[in-house]
Scaffold this motif. Structure first.
Motif, mmCIF file in Angstrom:
data_model
loop_
_atom_site.group_PDB
_atom_site.id
_atom_site.type_symbol
_atom_site.label_atom_id
_atom_site.label_comp_id
_atom_site.label_asym_id
_atom_site.label_seq_id
_atom_site.Cartn_x
_atom_site.Cartn_y
_atom_site.Cartn_z
ATOM 1 N N ALA A 1 20.518 1.526 34.940
ATOM 2 C CA ALA A 1 19.926 0.646 33.926
ATOM 3 C C ALA A 1 20.825 -0.550 33.616
ATOM 4 O O ALA A 1 20.338 -1.604 33.198
ATOM 5 C CB ALA A 1 19.647 1.441 32.650
ATOM 6 N N LEU A 2 22.127 -0.395 33.832
ATOM 7 C CA LEU A 2 23.081 -1.481 33.566
ATOM 8 C C LEU A 2 23.475 -2.239 34.828
ATOM 9 O O LEU A 2 24.284 -3.173 34.747
ATOM 10 C CB LEU A 2 24.339 -0.905 32.902
ATOM 11 C CG LEU A 2 24.156 -0.273 31.515
ATOM 12 C CD1 LEU A 2 25.430 0.459 31.100
ATOM 13 C CD2 LEU A 2 23.770 -1.320 30.481
ATOM 14 N N ALA A 3 22.945 -1.855 35.980
ATOM 15 C CA ALA A 3 23.382 -2.416 37.261
ATOM 16 C C ALA A 3 23.152 -3.923 37.331
ATOM 17 O O ALA A 3 22.055 -4.392 37.025
ATOM 18 C CB ALA A 3 22.657 -1.724 38.409
ATOM 19 N N PRO A 4 24.175 -4.695 37.754
ATOM 20 C CA PRO A 4 24.012 -6.154 37.849
ATOM 21 C C PRO A 4 23.339 -6.617 39.135
ATOM 22 O O PRO A 4 22.899 -7.760 39.224
ATOM 23 C CB PRO A 4 25.460 -6.656 37.794
ATOM 24 C CG PRO A 4 26.260 -5.546 38.397
ATOM 25 C CD PRO A 4 25.560 -4.271 38.000
ATOM 26 N N GLY A 5 23.265 -5.742 40.147
ATOM 27 C CA GLY A 5 22.680 -6.139 41.416
ATOM 28 C C GLY A 5 22.059 -4.959 42.122
ATOM 29 O O GLY A 5 22.307 -3.793 41.775
ATOM 30 N N VAL A 6 21.252 -5.237 43.146
ATOM 31 C CA VAL A 6 20.535 -4.172 43.827
ATOM 32 C C VAL A 6 21.479 -3.256 44.597
ATOM 33 O O VAL A 6 21.190 -2.064 44.791
ATOM 34 C CB VAL A 6 19.461 -4.768 44.763
ATOM 35 C CG1 VAL A 6 20.093 -5.471 45.954
ATOM 36 C CG2 VAL A 6 18.499 -3.685 45.231
ATOM 37 N N GLY A 7 22.628 -3.773 45.039
ATOM 38 C CA GLY A 7 23.604 -2.922 45.722
ATOM 39 C C GLY A 7 24.072 -1.780 44.838
ATOM 40 O O GLY A 7 24.202 -0.635 45.289
ATOM 41 N N TRP A 8 24.351 -2.102 43.572
ATOM 42 C CA TRP A 8 24.752 -1.062 42.626
ATOM 43 C C TRP A 8 23.616 -0.059 42.409
ATOM 44 O O TRP A 8 23.868 1.147 42.268
ATOM 45 C CB TRP A 8 25.150 -1.686 41.300
ATOM 46 C CG TRP A 8 26.538 -2.233 41.295
ATOM 47 C CD1 TRP A 8 26.912 -3.539 41.423
ATOM 48 C CD2 TRP A 8 27.750 -1.473 41.182
ATOM 49 N NE1 TRP A 8 28.282 -3.654 41.393
ATOM 50 C CE2 TRP A 8 28.818 -2.390 41.244
ATOM 51 C CE3 TRP A 8 28.035 -0.124 41.033
ATOM 52 C CZ2 TRP A 8 30.144 -1.997 41.159
ATOM 53 C CZ3 TRP A 8 29.359 0.278 40.949
ATOM 54 C CH2 TRP A 8 30.394 -0.646 41.022
ATOM 55 N N VAL A 9 22.388 -0.540 42.363
ATOM 56 C CA VAL A 9 21.248 0.360 42.178
ATOM 57 C C VAL A 9 21.171 1.361 43.325
ATOM 58 O O VAL A 9 20.978 2.568 43.115
ATOM 59 C CB VAL A 9 19.932 -0.441 42.070
ATOM 60 C CG1 VAL A 9 18.729 0.507 42.036
ATOM 61 C CG2 VAL A 9 19.931 -1.320 40.830
ATOM 62 N N ILE A 10 21.329 0.879 44.559
ATOM 63 C CA ILE A 10 21.246 1.768 45.726
ATOM 64 C C ILE A 10 22.340 2.819 45.688
ATOM 65 O O ILE A 10 22.094 4.021 45.895
ATOM 66 C CB ILE A 10 21.315 0.935 47.025
ATOM 67 C CG1 ILE A 10 20.080 0.032 47.147
ATOM 68 C CG2 ILE A 10 21.431 1.848 48.246
ATOM 69 C CD1 ILE A 10 20.156 -0.964 48.288
ATOM 70 N N VAL A 11 23.582 2.396 45.409
ATOM 71 C CA VAL A 11 24.704 3.342 45.374
ATOM 72 C C VAL A 11 24.497 4.375 44.266
ATOM 73 O O VAL A 11 24.677 5.588 44.477
ATOM 74 C CB VAL A 11 26.029 2.586 45.172
ATOM 75 C CG1 VAL A 11 27.164 3.577 44.912
ATOM 76 C CG2 VAL A 11 26.344 1.728 46.386
#
Length: 471
Positions: free
Chosen positions: A74-84
């Protein structure tokens, strides 16, 4: 329910996530694939950890980790963080699913498992139905991040309940040591399998990437089987591997989930690409499936107590096959009546199969191995849909060309002429479950022994003793 809700609400949130983070379609797909790979690879290992360290402890760690990963997304700044973080969420999600089944096995004797398993099945059906609606409301009013924030308070409430409710302690039998080499080989094999299957819709069965994946799978699987035979502490103990009801139940779930989810994949494309329905109207067409799954689970639990697992599993499988076969008539009569009856049969049949196979596989589990058996069951539930969608997509990609010959395409092609044959193949896939269903016990579960002490190798069914009562 929290795991089922998380998966369905994400589907609604993905378009908004893509626009907000400027993600590519491939990156958006990986927000689902990363989670699926982690869950599928670790379910059996998570069950083994629960058998060793205690299932309430694994449930507590799992829900807290799930909450933390959800907050991070929910706090992720980018899609890379979302995937990880979705992969991390999948790791903790893997701890939750076999643990809940193992706790049911510890809390109820085998002859009383039908009702709690039916409640669990109904809860999953309710979550699956509520997910798109809840996700739509949250995304429309609060944005895509809200679908992850909502996991946090629910997970914390589960964690508090986990501390407050005492579960019976299982008796320990044999060594509970976790073989790290075997665990790594199993996780790798399952991850390669799921990754290969999820790539089939885009690449097809004959592509180099698919064949490379299948070759790698065969090599890792052979290494795992060889290691399991040599090691003193196998991930899947011999007493579990030799259990006919356990292996039969896992096979039933693999084939029926493959057929059903493949059919849902096909009908979704048909409703939207051929009939021109929007996502909401498409979902309403499939509502009888969810309704009969919710309402049919308690009926299936009662039937399981009166009739044998073999009879209820065969009946459920036949209903699934008839439901998918009924959907194959969409090309000539895409009416509400046709789809409603077919989806109702599919929902009732799948609820019956779910309750029967789950109660059988968990009821057969010696308390010391309830987690690993629950992990095997959940693995089939995760691999089956990937297999069914891969089969469906590969047939949809073989579309007739202008010259009248079949040519492979890179995206599914939907038409009335493709729908029927594809769904009949999927009905055949589901029908394969009839063979393992015929191997289940013939005695009603109320004849099962109430002994919940941890048995030895002779206390669950083996190839030589397929008709003994559930242990």
């Amino acid at each position: 329910m929290i795991v089922a809700l998380d998966g369905t609400v994400l589907l609604v949130a993905q378009p908004s996530l893509q626009r907000d983070l400027g993600a590519s379609m491939t990156q958006v797909q990986w927000t689902s694939t990363a989670y699926l790979l982690a869950v599928a690879a670790l379910l059996v290992i998570a069950g083994r950890l629960g058998d060793r360290y205690g299932h309430p402890r694994m449930l507590f760690v799992g829900v807290l980790g799930f909450a933390a990963a959800s907050a991070g997304i929910a706090l992720a700044p980018g899609v890379g963080w979302v995937i990880v973080l979705r992969a991390v969420q999948g790791v903790f999600g893997a701890l939750l699913q076999p643990t809940t089944l193992a706790l049911l096995r510890l809390a109820y004797p085998a002859d009383r498992l039908g009702t709690p398993v039916a409640i669990r099945t109904s809860a999953i059906g309710v979550a699956a139905a509520a997910g798109p609606v809840l996700g739509g409301v949250l995304v429309a009013h609060l944005g895509w991040r809200a679908v992850f924030w909502i996991n946090v308070p629910v997970a914390l409430a589960i964690a508090v309940l986990t501390l407050a409710v005492r579960a019976p302690a299982p008796s320990r039998t044999g060594s509970q040591r976790l073989d790290l080499t075997g665990a790594a080989l199993l996780a790798t094999a399952l991850a390669v399998l799921v990754h290969t299957l999820t790539g089939v819709p885009a690449h097809g069965w004959t592509s180099a990437s698919t064949w490379l994946g299948l070759t790698a799978l065969a090599g890792v699987a052979a290494a795992f089987v060889g290691h399991e035979r040599r090691t003193a502490h196998p991930i899947v103990p011999p007493t579990v591997a030799r259990s006919v009801p356990v292996t039969a139940s896992v096979a039933i779930l693999l084939f029926t989930t493959g057929g059903m989810f493949g059919a849902l994949f096909v009908t979704t494309f048909f409703f939207q690409d051929v009939l021109g329905l929007d996502p909401l109207a498409s979902g309403l067409r499939a509502l009888p499936l969810t309704a009969l799954m919710v309402l049919g689970a308690p009926v299936a639990g009662a039937a399981l107590r009166r009739y044998s697992p073999r009879r209820t599993a065969i009946l459920g499988t036949v209903l699934v096959v008839l439901g998918i076969g009924g959907l194959s008539q969409l090309g000539s009569a895409g009416t509400w009546a046709v789809t409603g009856v077919a989806f109702a049969a599919l929902g009732a049949g799948f609820a019956t199969v779910m309750v029967t196979a789950t109660a059988t596989v968990v009821g057969e589990a010696p308390p010391g191995y309830a987690g690993v058996i629950g992990g095997l069951k959940q693995t089939a539930m995760n691999v089956g849909p990937s297999l069914g969608i891969a089969v469906a997509a590969s047939m949809m990609m073989l579309r007739p060309s202008a010259a009248g010959t079949a040519t492979a395409g890179v995206t599914p092609a939907m038409s009335a002429s493709v729908t029927g044959p594809t769904l009949m193949v999927l009905a055949g896939l589901a029908a394969l479950a009839l063979l393992p269903a015929s191997l289940l016990p013939t005695q009603p579960v109320h004849h099962a022994r109430r002994d919940t002490a941890a048995p030895d190798d002779h206390d669950i069914h083996t190839v030589d003793q397929p008709e003994r009562s559930a242990g």
